[in-house]
Design a protein around this motif. Sequence first.
Motif, PDB file in Angstrom:
ATOM      1  N   ARG A  26     -47.607  27.277 -72.538  1.00  0.00           N
ATOM      2  CA  ARG A  26     -47.530  26.649 -71.217  1.00  0.00           C
ATOM      3  C   ARG A  26     -47.318  25.147 -71.242  1.00  0.00           C
ATOM      4  N   CYS A  28     -48.868  21.174 -71.613  1.00  0.00           N
ATOM      5  CA  CYS A  28     -50.108  20.496 -71.222  1.00  0.00           C
ATOM      6  C   CYS A  28     -50.275  20.576 -69.712  1.00  0.00           C
ATOM      7  N   ASP A  29     -50.927  21.626 -69.239  1.00  0.00           N
ATOM      8  CA  ASP A  29     -51.180  21.795 -67.814  1.00  0.00           C
ATOM      9  C   ASP A  29     -52.630  22.219 -67.607  1.00  0.00           C
ATOM     10  N   CYS A  30     -52.949  22.697 -66.434  1.00  0.00           N
ATOM     11  CA  CYS A  30     -54.336  23.075 -66.113  1.00  0.00           C
ATOM     12  C   CYS A  30     -54.840  24.219 -66.981  1.00  0.00           C
ATOM     13  N   SER A  31     -53.976  25.149 -67.331  1.00  0.00           N
ATOM     14  CA  SER A  31     -54.396  26.262 -68.185  1.00  0.00           C
ATOM     15  C   SER A  31     -54.842  25.771 -69.555  1.00  0.00           C
ATOM     16  N   LEU A  33     -56.024  22.713 -70.300  1.00  0.00           N
ATOM     17  CA  LEU A  33     -57.290  21.986 -70.170  1.00  0.00           C
ATOM     18  C   LEU A  33     -58.455  22.940 -69.936  1.00  0.00           C
ATOM     19  N   LEU A  34     -58.241  23.966 -69.123  1.00  0.00           N
ATOM     20  CA  LEU A  34     -59.280  24.965 -68.889  1.00  0.00           C
ATOM     21  C   LEU A  34     -59.618  25.705 -70.182  1.00  0.00           C
ATOM     22  N   ASN A  35     -58.610  25.986 -70.983  1.00  0.00           N
ATOM     23  CA  ASN A  35     -58.863  26.692 -72.230  1.00  0.00           C
ATOM     24  C   ASN A  35     -59.635  25.821 -73.213  1.00  0.00           C
ATOM     25  N   HIS A  49     -59.412  33.915 -72.364  1.00  0.00           N
ATOM     26  CA  HIS A  49     -58.514  33.190 -71.457  1.00  0.00           C
ATOM     27  C   HIS A  49     -57.132  33.020 -72.079  1.00  0.00           C
TER      28      HIS A  49
END
Length: 56
Positions: A26, A28-31, A33-35, A49
Amino acid sequence: MNVNVVDILKIILCIVLPPLAVFLDRGCDCSFLLNIILTILGWLPGCIHALIVICK
């Protein structure tokens, strides 16, 4: 569903280094950072995740 070598390597990478697998899929996006946060809290939530993100 066709499964090739790249998909298998991504799944193995999800188990070994979940944030790297999400980053390669993906960027460097929200996914990503969440991971990272989930992996810091525990390896298993990060792994789950990453598998969800990669399989979508």
